[in-house]
Enzyme design. Structure first.
Site, PDB file in Angstrom:
ATOM      1  N   CYS A   4     137.621  39.404 -66.851  1.00 51.34           N
ATOM      2  CA  CYS A   4     138.575  38.505 -66.195  1.00 51.34           C
ATOM      3  C   CYS A   4     139.852  38.412 -67.043  1.00 51.34           C
ATOM      4  O   CYS A   4     139.871  38.748 -68.231  1.00 51.34           O
ATOM      5  CB  CYS A   4     137.950  37.140 -65.912  1.00 51.34           C
ATOM      6  SG  CYS A   4     138.168  35.931 -67.213  1.00 51.34           S
ATOM      7  N   CYS A   7     139.624  36.447 -70.248  1.00 49.05           N
ATOM      8  CA  CYS A   7     138.866  37.170 -71.283  1.00 49.05           C
ATOM      9  C   CYS A   7     139.759  38.226 -71.935  1.00 49.05           C
ATOM     10  O   CYS A   7     139.674  38.458 -73.145  1.00 49.05           O
ATOM     11  CB  CYS A   7     137.614  37.811 -70.689  1.00 49.05           C
ATOM     12  SG  CYS A   7     136.266  36.630 -70.423  1.00 49.05           S
ATOM     13  N   HIS A  46     132.937  33.262 -71.602  1.00 44.83           N
ATOM     14  CA  HIS A  46     133.265  33.326 -70.177  1.00 44.83           C
ATOM     15  C   HIS A  46     132.313  32.434 -69.385  1.00 44.83           C
ATOM     16  O   HIS A  46     131.131  32.749 -69.246  1.00 44.83           O
ATOM     17  CB  HIS A  46     133.189  34.767 -69.653  1.00 44.83           C
ATOM     18  CG  HIS A  46     133.525  34.864 -68.197  1.00 44.83           C
ATOM     19  ND1 HIS A  46     134.810  35.004 -67.733  1.00 44.83           N
ATOM     20  CD2 HIS A  46     132.737  34.796 -67.099  1.00 44.83           C
ATOM     21  CE1 HIS A  46     134.801  35.032 -66.410  1.00 44.83           C
ATOM     22  NE2 HIS A  46     133.548  34.901 -66.004  1.00 44.83           N
ATOM     23  N   ASN A  87     140.680  22.604 -62.066  1.00 51.13           N
ATOM     24  CA  ASN A  87     140.463  23.019 -60.690  1.00 51.13           C
ATOM     25  C   ASN A  87     139.117  23.740 -60.586  1.00 51.13           C
ATOM     26  O   ASN A  87     138.737  24.483 -61.488  1.00 51.13           O
ATOM     27  CB  ASN A  87     141.586  23.968 -60.243  1.00 51.13           C
ATOM     28  CG  ASN A  87     142.945  23.280 -60.211  1.00 51.13           C
ATOM     29  OD1 ASN A  87     143.023  22.086 -59.936  1.00 51.13           O
ATOM     30  ND2 ASN A  87     143.998  24.016 -60.505  1.00 51.13           N
ATOM     31  N   GLY A  93     141.582  24.842 -55.664  1.00 48.59           N
ATOM     32  CA  GLY A  93     142.742  25.653 -56.044  1.00 48.59           C
ATOM     33  C   GLY A  93     142.532  26.486 -57.298  1.00 48.59           C
ATOM     34  O   GLY A  93     143.499  26.869 -57.961  1.00 48.59           O
ATOM     35  N   HIS A  98     137.567  31.648 -64.748  1.00 52.76           N
ATOM     36  CA  HIS A  98     137.170  31.405 -66.141  1.00 52.76           C
ATOM     37  C   HIS A  98     137.588  29.962 -66.386  1.00 52.76           C
ATOM     38  O   HIS A  98     138.796  29.657 -66.333  1.00 52.76           O
ATOM     39  CB  HIS A  98     137.897  32.390 -67.068  1.00 52.76           C
ATOM     40  CG  HIS A  98     137.539  32.296 -68.531  1.00 52.76           C
ATOM     41  ND1 HIS A  98     137.172  33.398 -69.291  1.00 52.76           N
ATOM     42  CD2 HIS A  98     137.522  31.244 -69.372  1.00 52.76           C
ATOM     43  CE1 HIS A  98     136.938  33.017 -70.542  1.00 52.76           C
ATOM     44  NE2 HIS A  98     137.146  31.707 -70.623  1.00 52.76           N
ATOM     45  N   HIS A 100     138.987  26.464 -67.158  1.00 47.07           N
ATOM     46  CA  HIS A 100     140.150  26.140 -67.994  1.00 47.07           C
ATOM     47  C   HIS A 100     140.633  24.730 -67.719  1.00 47.07           C
ATOM     48  O   HIS A 100     140.561  24.231 -66.609  1.00 47.07           O
ATOM     49  CB  HIS A 100     141.299  27.133 -67.776  1.00 47.07           C
ATOM     50  CG  HIS A 100     141.620  27.402 -66.327  1.00 47.07           C
ATOM     51  ND1 HIS A 100     140.859  28.243 -65.549  1.00 47.07           N
ATOM     52  CD2 HIS A 100     142.618  26.936 -65.538  1.00 47.07           C
ATOM     53  CE1 HIS A 100     141.381  28.289 -64.327  1.00 47.07           C
ATOM     54  NE2 HIS A 100     142.437  27.505 -64.286  1.00 47.07           N
TER      55      HIS A 100
END
Ligand code: 5GP
Ligand code: ZN
Length: 114
Positions: A4, A7, A46, A87, A93, A98, A100
């Site tokens: 991703c 990552c 991850h 989110n 959204g 990953h 955050h």
């Protein structure tokens, strides 16, 4: 190994403007800021989303939460205040799979989540 975009940022394959880093998390400026200050804080592990957190991740997620004020201090928004947004999924959204934290500030923020 996960491929991703976040990552890749952790591995240094995609550049970022780093704000904070330790062995568990990375904080960096959002490429498309939604506020004068917009930092993303991510775990180096991850984990796809809030829905994918498990008991064994509790040390990582609590560390992330504890580092928020440190990141806020680094970008000079700690004292005036800021907003923490996570989110999750399609309706939430979430675009990057990953987990955050968005740390937003730098001005009085409006409240229009809908
Ligand atoms: P989400 O919509 O998944 O909650 O938030 C993803 C965030 O990642 C967005 O605010 C977007 O601007 C940011 N973003 C996406 N790709 C990159 C990138 O390559 N570098 C940085 N610094 N931010 C990114
Ligand atoms: Zn990832």
């Amino acid at each position: 190994m996960e491929e991703c975009i976040f990552c890749k940022i952790i591995k240094g394959e995609i550049p970022c403007k780093k704000v904070y880093e330790d062995d568990k998390v990375l904080g960096f400026e959002d490429i498309n800021p939604k506020a004068p200050v917009h930092v993303l804080l991510i775990p180096k592990k991850h984990i796809k989303s809030l829905n994918d957190l498990c008991e064994e991740d509790s040390d990582i997620i609590s560390h992330m939460m504890l580092m928020v004020k440190k990141v806020a201090e680094k970008v000079n928004i700690r004292d005036n205040g800021y907003r923490l947004v996570v989110n999750c999924g399609k309706d939430g959204g979430q675009e990057v799979p990953h987990i955050h934290f968005h740390i937003l500030g730098g001005k009085p923020l409006s409240w229009q989540p809908a």
